[in-house]
Design an enzyme around this catalytic site. Structure first.
Site, PDB file in Angstrom:
ATOM      1  N   LYS A 218      51.766  27.606  35.680  1.00 38.95           N
ATOM      2  CA  LYS A 218      52.383  28.663  34.872  1.00 38.95           C
ATOM      3  C   LYS A 218      53.738  28.191  34.324  1.00 38.95           C
ATOM      4  O   LYS A 218      54.806  28.703  34.685  1.00 38.95           O
ATOM      5  CB  LYS A 218      52.569  29.953  35.698  1.00 38.95           C
ATOM      6  CG  LYS A 218      51.321  30.433  36.454  1.00 38.95           C
ATOM      7  CD  LYS A 218      50.311  31.097  35.558  1.00 38.95           C
ATOM      8  CE  LYS A 218      49.150  31.758  36.278  1.00 38.95           C
ATOM      9  NZ  LYS A 218      48.257  30.960  37.089  1.00 38.95           N
TER      10      LYS A 218
ATOM     11  N   ASP B   3      36.163  32.070  38.401  1.00 35.56           N
ATOM     12  CA  ASP B   3      36.196  32.906  37.195  1.00 35.56           C
ATOM     13  C   ASP B   3      36.166  32.087  35.912  1.00 35.56           C
ATOM     14  O   ASP B   3      36.540  32.578  34.856  1.00 35.56           O
ATOM     15  CB  ASP B   3      37.429  33.828  37.219  1.00 35.56           C
ATOM     16  CG  ASP B   3      38.739  33.046  37.280  1.00 35.56           C
ATOM     17  OD1 ASP B   3      38.699  31.801  37.339  1.00 35.56           O
ATOM     18  OD2 ASP B   3      39.806  33.687  37.261  1.00 35.56           O
TER      19      ASP B   3
ATOM     20  N   ASP C  55      38.322  31.382  30.994  1.00 34.30           N
ATOM     21  CA  ASP C  55      38.613  32.085  32.254  1.00 34.30           C
ATOM     22  C   ASP C  55      38.391  33.565  31.937  1.00 34.30           C
ATOM     23  O   ASP C  55      39.063  34.120  31.072  1.00 34.30           O
ATOM     24  CB  ASP C  55      40.075  31.797  32.637  1.00 34.30           C
ATOM     25  CG  ASP C  55      40.536  32.590  33.861  1.00 34.30           C
ATOM     26  OD1 ASP C  55      39.968  33.667  34.151  1.00 34.30           O
ATOM     27  OD2 ASP C  55      41.482  32.140  34.524  1.00 34.30           O
TER      28      ASP C  55
HETATM   29  N1  GDD Z   1      39.186  32.375  48.732  1.00 29.36           N
HETATM   30  C1  GDD Z   1      40.260  32.603  47.996  1.00 29.36           C
HETATM   31  N2  GDD Z   1      41.439  32.933  48.624  1.00 29.36           N
HETATM   32  N3  GDD Z   1      40.173  32.512  46.649  1.00 29.36           N
HETATM   33  C2  GDD Z   1      41.283  32.758  45.923  1.00 29.36           C
HETATM   34  C3  GDD Z   1      42.520  33.109  46.502  1.00 29.36           C
HETATM   35  C4  GDD Z   1      42.582  33.191  47.938  1.00 29.36           C
HETATM   36  O1  GDD Z   1      43.624  33.505  48.535  1.00 29.36           O
HETATM   37  N4  GDD Z   1      43.432  33.288  45.508  1.00 29.36           N
HETATM   38  C5  GDD Z   1      42.783  33.063  44.351  1.00 29.36           C
HETATM   39  N5  GDD Z   1      41.484  32.740  44.598  1.00 29.36           N
HETATM   40  C6  GDD Z   1      40.450  32.404  43.602  1.00 29.36           C
HETATM   41  C7  GDD Z   1      40.292  33.486  42.551  1.00 29.36           C
HETATM   42  O2  GDD Z   1      39.256  34.380  42.938  1.00 29.36           O
HETATM   43  C8  GDD Z   1      39.916  32.696  41.324  1.00 29.36           C
HETATM   44  O3  GDD Z   1      38.519  32.487  41.255  1.00 29.36           O
HETATM   45  C9  GDD Z   1      40.575  31.342  41.534  1.00 29.36           C
HETATM   46  O4  GDD Z   1      40.908  31.270  42.928  1.00 29.36           O
HETATM   47  C10 GDD Z   1      41.834  31.159  40.689  1.00 29.36           C
HETATM   48  O5  GDD Z   1      42.686  32.264  40.868  1.00 29.36           O
HETATM   49  P1  GDD Z   1      43.244  33.103  39.632  1.00 29.36           P
HETATM   50  O6  GDD Z   1      44.060  34.204  40.187  1.00 29.36           O
HETATM   51  O7  GDD Z   1      42.156  33.445  38.683  1.00 29.36           O
HETATM   52  O8  GDD Z   1      44.239  32.035  39.007  1.00 29.36           O
HETATM   53  P2  GDD Z   1      44.716  31.869  37.499  1.00 29.36           P
HETATM   54  O9  GDD Z   1      43.606  32.157  36.560  1.00 29.36           O
HETATM   55  O10 GDD Z   1      45.982  32.617  37.312  1.00 29.36           O
HETATM   56  O11 GDD Z   1      45.094  30.291  37.467  1.00 29.36           O
HETATM   57  C11 GDD Z   1      44.180  29.318  37.946  1.00 29.36           C
HETATM   58  O12 GDD Z   1      43.152  29.091  36.996  1.00 29.36           O
HETATM   59  C12 GDD Z   1      43.583  28.521  35.742  1.00 29.36           C
HETATM   60  C13 GDD Z   1      42.330  28.302  34.915  1.00 29.36           C
HETATM   61  O13 GDD Z   1      41.693  29.495  34.666  1.00 29.36           O
HETATM   62  C14 GDD Z   1      44.950  28.013  38.223  1.00 29.36           C
HETATM   63  O14 GDD Z   1      44.060  27.147  38.880  1.00 29.36           O
HETATM   64  C15 GDD Z   1      45.481  27.385  36.927  1.00 29.36           C
HETATM   65  O15 GDD Z   1      46.060  26.136  37.218  1.00 29.36           O
HETATM   66  C16 GDD Z   1      44.324  27.210  35.964  1.00 29.36           C
HETATM   67  O16 GDD Z   1      44.815  26.694  34.720  1.00 29.36           O
HETATM   68 MG    MG Z   2      41.707  32.961  36.723  1.00 27.88          MG
END
Ligand code: GDD
Ligand code: MG
Length: 344
Positions: A157, A106, A217
């Site tokens: 976080k 994303d 994001d």
């Molecule tokens: N295959 C798979 N399985 N993908 C997953 C799973 C899972 O169980 N859980 C999450 N993802 C994928 C989501 O689809 C997304 O593309 C990505 O992993 C990150 O998950 P998010 O839920 O969007 O996390 P976030 O935005 O809260 O935090 C992450 O992204 C930030 C940057 O945008 C973390 O990586 C943070 O450290 C980072 O700063």
């Molecule tokens: Mg995200």
């Protein structure tokens, strides 16, 4: 070199848009989001991409198939139950036999991937994390580094008292296959809370690469709107951004549409319509005197006469009644019906 895109999250923060359309393929400027990431992988010389899926995998597979239409080769690693970011990577272990670039599914950026990979190799890192500065790191993974760029600390976080810098994890990694030995198989595991802290604890060489290019994001409605406004303002450019297919020569009287709005094919526009700073998907019908300002409208919508849609997102196949008003921040799921004269 391999690529892996983590695209299995449920996209809960983008609901209701993600009820029928998984987040990795929500349209951005009328193109499925993952295509931007596949292009980016290709720009870094990666032509084999593993898509790690869990939520509504069929919809993504049906769209992208084997990747040939997009000039790449796609494999699918599907989890029965979500295994988390690290568990998803481990789940694709059999294909990870060389240095692998991983994207959160994303994030949109104009990073120069080749430069990151070169730095990773030159410095002999086991993992390289791309970082970007943000105003408030609390919704992200905070990453502290030493002056020579090695990562010292990773806090996912962070709470208010844990915020010690403004650089966060941009969700783009270069990983050596040897990181797999730190990861448990067949169970939920997180890169952010599991692998990265474990690598640091074991004094493995984890490098940072600070991005000075566009990064976002897209995972919340606010950010999803923001990325569209950025694209329309020219802050992010890509050949994936759909051209406006509006035939300005055949518009009825009194229509005002700014130059930057993007209008897909098959859109009917009646007299007196005003469209400003917006993206409109295919086969929408916009009736007399309707106004669409600062908004993103998916395909197959009917916006009835004199309706006003302001700073809002409208999913597929909705009906917005005559003189209805959608004010800033409205997000409508597919097939919503807004009765005439309603104010949301
Ligand atoms: N295959 C798979 N399985 N993908 C997953 C799973 C899972 O169980 N859980 C999450 N993802 C994928 C989501 O689809 C997304 O593309 C990505 O992993 C990150 O998950 P998010 O839920 O969007 O996390 P976030 O935005 O809260 O935090 C992450 O992204 C930030 C940057 O945008 C973390 O990586 C943070 O450290 C980072 O700063
Ligand atoms: Mg995200």
């Amino acid at each position: 070199m391999k690529g892996l895109i983590l695209a299995g999250g449920k996209g809960t923060r983008l609901r209701p848009l993600t009820i029928n359309t998984p987040k990795p393929i929500v349209p951005v400027a009328n193109s499925p989001f993952l295509l931007y990431q596949i292009d980016l992988m290709k720009s870094g010389g990666i032509e084999e991409v593993i898509l790690s899926l869990s939520y509504q995998p069929r919809k993504i597979e049906d769209l992208l198939k084997d990747g040939m239409d997009y000039g790449t080769h796609i494999r699918y690693a599907v989890e029965g139950t979500p295994l988390g970011t690290g568990g998803a990577f481990k789940n694709a272990e059999e294909w990870i036999d060389s240095t692998t670039v991983v994207f959160n599914g994303d994030v949109l950026t104009s990073i120069s991937l080749g430069a990151v990979i070169a730095e990773h190799r030159k410095r002999g890192a086991i993992a390289t994390l791309v970082l970007t500065p943000v105003e408030n790191p609390s919704a992200y993974g905070l990453v502290e580094t030493s002056p020579d760029g090695w990562v010292k600390r990773f806090v996912e976080k962070p709470g208010p008292d844990e915020i010690t810098c403004n650089t966060i994890n941009a969700g783009i990694y270069v990983l050596e296959p040897s990181v797999l030995r730190y990861m448990p198989k067949g169970e939920a595991y997180s890169f952010e809370r599991g692998l990265f802290p474990a690598l640091l604890e074991n004094k493995e060489p984890v490098l940072s690469y600070v991005l000075d290019k566009y990064w976002i994001d897209i995972g919340t409605p606010q950010k999803y709107l923001e990325v569209h406004h950025d694209i329309l303002a020219g802050k992010f450019t890509s050949t994936r951004v759909a051209r406006s297919l509006l035939d300005r020569g055949s518009l009825p009287a009194g229509v005002v549409i700014d130059e930057k709005s993007i209008i897909d094919e098959g859109v009917t526009i009646r007299g007196g319509v005003r469209i400003e700073n917006s993206v409109i998907g295919r086969n929408c019908k916009i009736d007399e005197g309707a106004q669409i300002i600062d908004s993103v409208i998916w395909s197959g919508n009917t916006i009835d006469a004199e309706a006003r849609v302001i700073r809002s997102i409208v999913g597929k196949g909705c009906y917005i009644g005559r003189s209805a008003t959608l004010k800033a921040g409205v997000v409508l799921g597919d097939k919503s019906v807004v009765t005439d004269y309603s104010v949301l």
